[in-house]
Design an enzyme around this catalytic site. Sequence first.
Site, PDB file in Angstrom:
ATOM      1  N   GLU A  73      40.184 -18.008 -61.103  1.00 13.37           N
ATOM      2  CA  GLU A  73      41.525 -18.321 -61.612  1.00 13.37           C
ATOM      3  C   GLU A  73      42.142 -17.019 -62.107  1.00 13.37           C
ATOM      4  O   GLU A  73      41.459 -16.200 -62.737  1.00 13.37           O
ATOM      5  CB  GLU A  73      41.439 -19.327 -62.769  1.00 13.37           C
ATOM      6  CG  GLU A  73      40.906 -20.689 -62.360  1.00 13.37           C
ATOM      7  CD  GLU A  73      41.802 -21.396 -61.356  1.00 13.37           C
ATOM      8  OE1 GLU A  73      43.033 -21.232 -61.420  1.00 13.37           O
ATOM      9  OE2 GLU A  73      41.252 -22.109 -60.490  1.00 13.37           O
ATOM     10  N   SER A 115      39.041   3.182 -60.907  1.00  8.23           N
ATOM     11  CA  SER A 115      39.012   2.789 -59.493  1.00  8.23           C
ATOM     12  C   SER A 115      38.763   4.001 -58.607  1.00  8.23           C
ATOM     13  O   SER A 115      38.950   5.149 -59.042  1.00  8.23           O
ATOM     14  CB  SER A 115      40.339   2.125 -59.106  1.00  8.23           C
ATOM     15  OG  SER A 115      41.362   3.099 -59.009  1.00  8.23           O
ATOM     16  N   ASP A 165      44.925  -2.768 -67.870  1.00  7.74           N
ATOM     17  CA  ASP A 165      46.042  -1.926 -67.423  1.00  7.74           C
ATOM     18  C   ASP A 165      47.075  -1.763 -68.539  1.00  7.74           C
ATOM     19  O   ASP A 165      47.209  -2.638 -69.400  1.00  7.74           O
ATOM     20  CB  ASP A 165      46.680  -2.574 -66.179  1.00  7.74           C
ATOM     21  CG  ASP A 165      47.501  -1.574 -65.375  1.00  7.74           C
ATOM     22  OD1 ASP A 165      47.371  -0.353 -65.609  1.00  7.74           O
ATOM     23  OD2 ASP A 165      48.274  -2.029 -64.495  1.00  7.74           O
ATOM     24  N   ASN A 213      41.754   6.099 -58.630  1.00  6.36           N
ATOM     25  CA  ASN A 213      42.152   6.802 -59.863  1.00  6.36           C
ATOM     26  C   ASN A 213      41.805   8.294 -59.850  1.00  6.36           C
ATOM     27  O   ASN A 213      42.348   9.068 -60.639  1.00  6.36           O
ATOM     28  CB  ASN A 213      41.550   6.136 -61.106  1.00  6.36           C
ATOM     29  CG  ASN A 213      42.183   4.799 -61.454  1.00  6.36           C
ATOM     30  OD1 ASN A 213      41.529   3.900 -61.990  1.00  6.36           O
ATOM     31  ND2 ASN A 213      43.475   4.620 -61.165  1.00  6.36           N
ATOM     32  N   ARG A 255      48.998  -7.830 -59.481  1.00  8.23           N
ATOM     33  CA  ARG A 255      48.287  -7.471 -58.258  1.00  8.23           C
ATOM     34  C   ARG A 255      46.830  -7.229 -58.627  1.00  8.23           C
ATOM     35  O   ARG A 255      46.489  -7.112 -59.810  1.00  8.23           O
ATOM     36  CB  ARG A 255      48.899  -6.227 -57.594  1.00  8.23           C
ATOM     37  CG  ARG A 255      49.008  -5.017 -58.506  1.00  8.23           C
ATOM     38  CD  ARG A 255      49.560  -3.797 -57.774  1.00  8.23           C
ATOM     39  NE  ARG A 255      49.829  -2.713 -58.701  1.00  8.23           N
ATOM     40  CZ  ARG A 255      51.015  -2.471 -59.278  1.00  8.23           C
ATOM     41  NH1 ARG A 255      52.045  -3.236 -58.998  1.00  8.23           N
ATOM     42  NH2 ARG A 255      51.157  -1.467 -60.123  1.00  8.23           N
ATOM     43  N   ASN A 274      47.553   1.343 -70.385  1.00 12.29           N
ATOM     44  CA  ASN A 274      47.297   2.402 -71.380  1.00 12.29           C
ATOM     45  C   ASN A 274      48.375   3.483 -71.344  1.00 12.29           C
ATOM     46  O   ASN A 274      48.845   3.948 -72.393  1.00 12.29           O
ATOM     47  CB  ASN A 274      45.957   3.094 -71.097  1.00 12.29           C
ATOM     48  CG  ASN A 274      44.770   2.176 -71.289  1.00 12.29           C
ATOM     49  OD1 ASN A 274      44.921   1.078 -71.807  1.00 12.29           O
ATOM     50  ND2 ASN A 274      43.600   2.626 -70.864  1.00 12.29           N
ATOM     51  N   GLY A 275      48.747   3.900 -70.126  1.00  8.53           N
ATOM     52  CA  GLY A 275      49.733   4.974 -69.974  1.00  8.53           C
ATOM     53  C   GLY A 275      51.073   4.579 -70.564  1.00  8.53           C
ATOM     54  O   GLY A 275      51.680   5.326 -71.341  1.00  8.53           O
TER      55      GLY A 275
HETATM   56  C1  IPE Z   1      43.777  -0.557 -61.749  1.00 10.25           C
HETATM   57  O1  IPE Z   1      44.845  -0.051 -62.473  1.00 10.25           O
HETATM   58  C2  IPE Z   1      42.539   0.240 -62.051  1.00 10.25           C
HETATM   59  C3  IPE Z   1      42.002   0.111 -63.404  1.00 10.25           C
HETATM   60  C4  IPE Z   1      42.466  -0.674 -64.338  1.00 10.25           C
HETATM   61  C5  IPE Z   1      40.845   0.909 -63.680  1.00 10.25           C
HETATM   62  P1  IPE Z   1      45.862   0.979 -61.823  1.00 10.25           P
HETATM   63  O2  IPE Z   1      46.887   1.259 -62.854  1.00 10.25           O
HETATM   64  O3  IPE Z   1      45.119   2.146 -61.275  1.00 10.25           O
HETATM   65  O4  IPE Z   1      46.457   0.137 -60.601  1.00 10.25           O
HETATM   66  P2  IPE Z   1      47.815   0.308 -59.811  1.00 10.25           P
HETATM   67  O5  IPE Z   1      47.847   1.716 -59.285  1.00 10.25           O
HETATM   68  O6  IPE Z   1      48.938   0.069 -60.774  1.00 10.25           O
HETATM   69  O7  IPE Z   1      47.779  -0.724 -58.745  1.00 10.25           O
HETATM   70  C1  IPE Z   2      44.698   1.570 -67.117  1.00  9.78           C
HETATM   71  O1  IPE Z   2      45.866   2.043 -67.675  1.00  9.78           O
HETATM   72  C2  IPE Z   2      43.563   2.542 -67.234  1.00  9.78           C
HETATM   73  C3  IPE Z   2      43.148   3.154 -65.965  1.00  9.78           C
HETATM   74  C4  IPE Z   2      43.640   2.873 -64.790  1.00  9.78           C
HETATM   75  C5  IPE Z   2      42.076   4.117 -66.037  1.00  9.78           C
HETATM   76  P1  IPE Z   2      46.894   2.922 -66.858  1.00  9.78           P
HETATM   77  O2  IPE Z   2      46.562   4.361 -67.092  1.00  9.78           O
HETATM   78  O3  IPE Z   2      46.921   2.523 -65.426  1.00  9.78           O
HETATM   79  O4  IPE Z   2      48.237   2.551 -67.567  1.00  9.78           O
HETATM   80  P2  IPE Z   2      49.679   2.442 -66.881  1.00  9.78           P
HETATM   81  O5  IPE Z   2      49.576   1.445 -65.778  1.00  9.78           O
HETATM   82  O6  IPE Z   2      50.028   3.804 -66.379  1.00  9.78           O
HETATM   83  O7  IPE Z   2      50.558   2.005 -68.009  1.00  9.78           O
HETATM   84 MG    MG Z   3      48.073   1.211 -64.404  1.00  8.69          MG
END
Ligand code: IPE
Ligand code: IPE
Ligand code: MG
Length: 247
Positions: free
Chosen positions: A205, A63, A18, A66, A192, A20-21
Amino acid sequence: MPSPAPEKIPQHVAIIMDGNGRWAQTRGLPRLEGHRRGVETVRTIVDAARELGIRYLTLYAFSVENWKRPADEVSGLMGLLDYFLKRELDNLIKHKVRLLTIGRTDALPANVQRELKRVIDATKDFTEWHLVLALNYGARTELADAAKHYTSAVLAGTEKLAECSWENISRYLYTSAIPDPDLLIRTSGEQRVSNFLLLQCAYAELVFTPVLWPDFQKADLQLAITEYAQRERRYGLTSEQIKTGPR
Ligand code: IPE
Ligand code: IPE
Ligand code: MG
Protein backbone atom coordinates in the site's frame (compact mmCIF):
# COMPACT_ATOMS: atom_id res chain seq x y z
CA MET A 1 -3.25 9.22 18.83
CA PRO A 2 -4.97 5.80 19.19
CA SER A 3 -3.04 3.03 17.45
CA PRO A 4 -4.76 0.60 15.04
CA ALA A 5 -5.41 -2.95 16.30
CA PRO A 6 -2.23 -5.06 16.42
CA GLU A 7 -3.33 -7.19 13.42
CA LYS A 8 -3.59 -3.98 11.36
CA ILE A 9 0.01 -2.98 12.04
CA PRO A 10 2.14 -3.60 8.93
CA GLN A 11 4.91 -6.11 9.44
CA HIS A 12 7.20 -4.24 7.07
CA VAL A 13 7.23 -0.50 6.41
CA ALA A 14 9.55 0.93 3.74
CA ILE A 15 10.18 4.67 3.60
CA ILE A 16 11.55 6.89 0.84
CA MET A 17 13.04 9.57 3.08
CA ASP A 18 12.75 12.64 0.86
CA GLY A 19 12.82 16.40 1.32
CA ASN A 20 16.04 17.04 3.26
CA GLY A 21 17.34 19.46 0.63
CA ARG A 22 14.12 21.47 0.48
CA TRP A 23 13.89 21.57 4.28
CA ALA A 24 17.31 23.23 4.38
CA GLN A 25 16.84 25.48 1.36
CA THR A 26 13.61 27.02 2.70
CA ARG A 27 15.61 28.01 5.79
CA GLY A 28 18.51 29.43 3.79
CA LEU A 29 20.74 26.59 5.03
CA PRO A 30 23.09 24.35 3.04
CA ARG A 31 21.51 21.08 1.83
CA LEU A 32 23.81 19.09 4.10
CA GLU A 33 22.14 20.69 7.12
CA GLY A 34 18.90 19.10 5.92
CA HIS A 35 20.62 15.73 5.74
CA ARG A 36 21.95 16.25 9.29
CA ARG A 37 18.43 16.87 10.53
CA GLY A 38 17.28 13.88 8.51
CA VAL A 39 19.65 11.65 10.50
CA GLU A 40 17.94 12.80 13.73
CA THR A 41 14.60 11.79 12.21
CA VAL A 42 16.01 8.34 11.46
CA ARG A 43 16.70 7.76 15.16
CA THR A 44 13.17 8.98 16.07
CA ILE A 45 11.49 6.76 13.49
CA VAL A 46 13.57 3.65 14.21
CA ASP A 47 12.46 3.91 17.85
CA ALA A 48 8.86 4.78 16.90
CA ALA A 49 8.54 1.86 14.47
CA ARG A 50 9.64 -0.58 17.15
CA GLU A 51 7.28 0.96 19.70
CA LEU A 52 4.41 0.56 17.21
CA GLY A 53 5.26 -3.11 16.60
CA ILE A 54 6.69 -2.80 13.08
CA ARG A 55 9.15 -5.69 12.74
CA TYR A 56 10.89 -4.56 9.55
CA LEU A 57 11.71 -0.94 8.74
CA THR A 58 13.47 -0.29 5.44
CA LEU A 59 14.88 3.18 4.81
CA TYR A 60 15.97 4.39 1.37
CA ALA A 61 19.11 6.29 2.32
CA PHE A 62 21.14 6.48 -0.90
CA SER A 63 20.17 5.46 -4.43
CA VAL A 64 22.47 4.36 -7.25
CA GLU A 65 21.44 7.62 -8.95
CA ASN A 66 22.44 9.78 -5.95
CA TRP A 67 26.15 9.46 -6.89
CA LYS A 68 25.38 12.03 -9.61
CA ARG A 69 24.79 14.74 -7.00
CA PRO A 70 27.50 17.38 -6.36
CA ALA A 71 30.66 15.74 -4.96
CA ASP A 72 30.53 17.69 -1.68
CA GLU A 73 26.94 16.56 -1.04
CA VAL A 74 27.87 12.92 -1.74
CA SER A 75 30.89 13.03 0.57
CA GLY A 76 28.80 14.80 3.22
CA LEU A 77 26.19 12.04 3.01
CA MET A 78 28.88 9.35 3.34
CA GLY A 79 30.28 11.17 6.39
CA LEU A 80 26.82 11.26 7.96
CA LEU A 81 26.35 7.57 7.31
CA ASP A 82 29.61 6.82 9.11
CA TYR A 83 28.53 9.08 12.01
CA PHE A 84 25.07 7.48 12.15
CA LEU A 85 26.48 3.94 12.32
CA LYS A 86 28.95 4.83 15.07
CA ARG A 87 26.29 6.64 17.09
CA GLU A 88 23.48 4.12 16.62
CA LEU A 89 25.31 0.92 17.52
CA ASP A 90 24.55 1.16 21.25
CA ASN A 91 20.89 2.04 20.64
CA LEU A 92 20.43 -0.88 18.24
CA ILE A 93 22.02 -3.32 20.68
CA LYS A 94 20.02 -1.92 23.59
CA HIS A 95 16.74 -2.50 21.75
CA LYS A 96 17.83 -5.74 20.02
CA VAL A 97 17.46 -4.36 16.49
CA ARG A 98 19.26 -6.22 13.71
CA LEU A 99 20.86 -4.09 10.99
CA LEU A 100 20.67 -5.34 7.40
CA THR A 101 21.51 -3.63 4.13
CA ILE A 102 20.29 -3.87 0.57
CA GLY A 103 22.22 -2.42 -2.36
CA ARG A 104 25.74 -2.53 -3.75
CA THR A 105 27.46 -1.71 -0.47
CA ASP A 106 30.85 -2.82 -1.83
CA ALA A 107 31.02 0.49 -3.72
CA LEU A 108 30.69 2.59 -0.55
CA PRO A 109 33.80 4.24 0.98
CA ALA A 110 36.02 1.80 2.93
CA ASN A 111 35.36 3.46 6.31
CA VAL A 112 31.58 3.18 5.81
CA GLN A 113 31.92 -0.48 4.80
CA ARG A 114 33.96 -1.10 7.95
CA GLU A 115 31.32 0.51 10.20
CA LEU A 116 28.54 -1.36 8.44
CA LYS A 117 30.29 -4.67 9.00
CA ARG A 118 30.82 -3.84 12.66
CA VAL A 119 27.16 -3.00 13.28
CA ILE A 120 25.85 -5.89 11.16
CA ASP A 121 28.06 -8.37 13.02
CA ALA A 122 27.18 -6.94 16.44
CA THR A 123 23.42 -7.23 15.79
CA LYS A 124 23.26 -10.39 13.66
CA ASP A 125 21.67 -12.61 16.32
CA PHE A 126 18.64 -10.39 16.94
CA THR A 127 15.48 -11.81 15.39
CA GLU A 128 12.56 -9.59 16.37
CA TRP A 129 13.34 -6.11 15.05
CA HIS A 130 15.05 -5.28 11.75
CA LEU A 131 16.38 -2.04 10.36
CA VAL A 132 17.17 -2.39 6.66
CA LEU A 133 19.23 0.40 5.10
CA ALA A 134 19.03 0.74 1.32
CA LEU A 135 22.48 1.99 0.39
CA ASN A 136 23.66 2.44 -3.19
CA TYR A 137 20.36 0.74 -3.97
CA GLY A 138 18.48 0.65 -7.26
CA ALA A 139 15.75 -1.83 -8.17
CA ARG A 140 17.03 -2.21 -11.72
CA THR A 141 20.58 -2.83 -10.49
CA GLU A 142 19.17 -5.38 -8.05
CA LEU A 143 17.39 -7.16 -10.92
CA ALA A 144 20.59 -7.17 -13.00
CA ASP A 145 22.58 -8.59 -10.04
CA ALA A 146 19.91 -11.24 -9.43
CA ALA A 147 19.84 -12.21 -13.11
CA LYS A 148 23.63 -12.60 -13.09
CA HIS A 149 23.60 -14.85 -10.03
CA TYR A 150 20.60 -16.84 -11.19
CA THR A 151 22.16 -17.44 -14.60
CA SER A 152 25.42 -18.58 -12.96
CA ALA A 153 23.41 -21.04 -10.86
CA VAL A 154 21.63 -22.37 -13.98
CA LEU A 155 24.98 -22.79 -15.76
CA ALA A 156 26.41 -24.55 -12.68
CA GLY A 157 23.37 -26.85 -12.61
CA THR A 158 22.14 -25.79 -9.15
CA GLU A 159 19.02 -24.18 -10.69
CA LYS A 160 16.90 -25.65 -13.48
CA LEU A 161 15.55 -23.34 -16.16
CA ALA A 162 12.36 -25.42 -16.27
CA GLU A 163 11.73 -24.50 -12.63
CA CYS A 164 12.15 -20.77 -13.17
CA SER A 165 9.52 -19.04 -11.03
CA TRP A 166 9.16 -15.85 -9.00
CA GLU A 167 9.77 -17.87 -5.81
CA ASN A 168 13.07 -19.18 -7.17
CA ILE A 169 14.27 -15.92 -8.73
CA SER A 170 13.37 -13.84 -5.67
CA ARG A 171 15.92 -15.82 -3.66
CA TYR A 172 18.60 -13.97 -5.65
CA LEU A 173 17.33 -10.49 -4.80
CA TYR A 174 19.06 -8.47 -2.05
CA THR A 175 15.83 -8.93 -0.06
CA SER A 176 15.81 -12.76 -0.10
CA ALA A 177 15.66 -12.90 3.72
CA ILE A 178 13.21 -10.01 4.11
CA PRO A 179 9.40 -10.13 3.68
CA ASP A 180 7.83 -7.81 1.11
CA PRO A 181 6.88 -4.33 2.36
CA ASP A 182 3.24 -3.98 3.37
CA LEU A 183 3.35 -0.19 3.40
CA LEU A 184 5.53 2.17 1.37
CA ILE A 185 5.67 5.77 2.58
CA ARG A 186 7.25 8.66 0.66
CA THR A 187 7.72 11.98 2.37
CA SER A 188 8.03 15.47 0.81
CA GLY A 189 4.99 15.37 -1.47
CA GLU A 190 6.65 13.63 -4.41
CA GLN A 191 4.51 10.82 -5.76
CA ARG A 192 6.95 8.45 -7.42
CA VAL A 193 8.97 5.39 -6.42
CA SER A 194 12.41 6.45 -7.75
CA ASN A 195 13.77 2.94 -8.48
CA PHE A 196 12.95 1.63 -4.99
CA LEU A 197 11.89 -2.01 -4.35
CA LEU A 198 9.87 -2.14 -7.57
CA LEU A 199 9.24 -5.89 -7.45
CA GLN A 200 8.89 -6.24 -3.68
CA CYS A 201 6.26 -3.47 -3.57
CA ALA A 202 4.02 -5.27 -6.10
CA TYR A 203 1.25 -5.37 -3.47
CA ALA A 204 2.42 -2.74 -0.99
CA GLU A 205 0.00 0.00 0.00
CA LEU A 206 1.39 3.42 -0.93
CA VAL A 207 1.07 6.49 1.29
CA PHE A 208 2.41 9.87 0.22
CA THR A 209 2.77 12.66 2.76
CA PRO A 210 3.72 16.28 2.14
CA VAL A 211 5.80 16.34 5.34
CA LEU A 212 9.52 16.81 4.65
CA TRP A 213 11.69 14.05 6.11
CA PRO A 214 13.41 16.25 8.76
CA ASP A 215 9.94 17.19 10.08
CA PHE A 216 8.56 13.62 10.02
CA GLN A 217 7.58 12.49 13.52
CA LYS A 218 6.09 9.44 15.21
CA ALA A 219 2.61 10.97 14.80
CA ASP A 220 3.15 11.12 11.00
CA LEU A 221 4.11 7.44 10.99
CA GLN A 222 1.00 6.65 13.03
CA LEU A 223 -1.13 8.61 10.56
CA ALA A 224 0.29 6.60 7.65
CA ILE A 225 -0.42 3.36 9.52
CA THR A 226 -3.97 4.48 10.29
CA GLU A 227 -4.48 5.07 6.57
CA TYR A 228 -2.94 1.67 5.78
CA ALA A 229 -5.23 0.00 8.32
CA GLN A 230 -8.29 1.34 6.46
CA ARG A 231 -7.23 -0.09 3.10
CA GLU A 232 -8.56 -3.39 1.81
CA ARG A 233 -5.71 -5.45 0.32
CA ARG A 234 -7.34 -7.54 -2.37
CA TYR A 235 -4.42 -9.21 -4.19
CA GLY A 236 -6.51 -9.58 -7.33
CA LEU A 237 -9.60 -10.99 -5.59
CA THR A 238 -12.97 -9.29 -5.26
CA SER A 239 -14.00 -7.45 -2.14
CA GLU A 240 -16.66 -10.13 -1.49
CA GLN A 241 -14.06 -12.88 -1.66
CA ILE A 242 -11.90 -11.03 0.85
CA LYS A 243 -14.83 -10.80 3.25
CA THR A 244 -16.13 -14.36 2.87
CA GLY A 245 -12.97 -16.22 1.82
CA PRO A 246 -12.16 -17.50 -1.71
CA ARG A 247 -14.41 -20.20 -3.19
C1 IPE B 1 15.06 8.97 -3.65
O1 IPE B 1 15.05 10.34 -3.49
C2 IPE B 1 16.31 8.40 -3.04
C3 IPE B 1 16.40 8.47 -1.58
C4 IPE B 1 15.47 8.93 -0.78
C5 IPE B 1 17.61 7.96 -1.02
P1 IPE B 1 15.55 11.31 -4.64
O2 IPE B 1 15.34 12.69 -4.14
O3 IPE B 1 16.93 10.94 -5.04
O4 IPE B 1 14.56 10.95 -5.84
P2 IPE B 1 14.14 11.80 -7.11
O5 IPE B 1 15.41 12.17 -7.83
O6 IPE B 1 13.42 13.03 -6.62
O7 IPE B 1 13.24 10.92 -7.89
C1 IPE C 1 16.49 12.80 0.52
O1 IPE C 1 16.40 14.18 0.50
C2 IPE C 1 17.85 12.31 0.90
C3 IPE C 1 18.60 11.69 -0.19
C4 IPE C 1 18.16 11.49 -1.40
C5 IPE C 1 19.93 11.22 0.13
P1 IPE C 1 16.77 15.03 -0.78
O2 IPE C 1 18.20 15.43 -0.67
O3 IPE C 1 16.42 14.30 -2.02
O4 IPE C 1 15.84 16.27 -0.59
P2 IPE C 1 15.14 17.12 -1.75
O5 IPE C 1 14.30 16.18 -2.55
O6 IPE C 1 16.22 17.74 -2.56
O7 IPE C 1 14.34 18.14 -0.99
MG1 MG D 1 14.76 14.29 -3.18
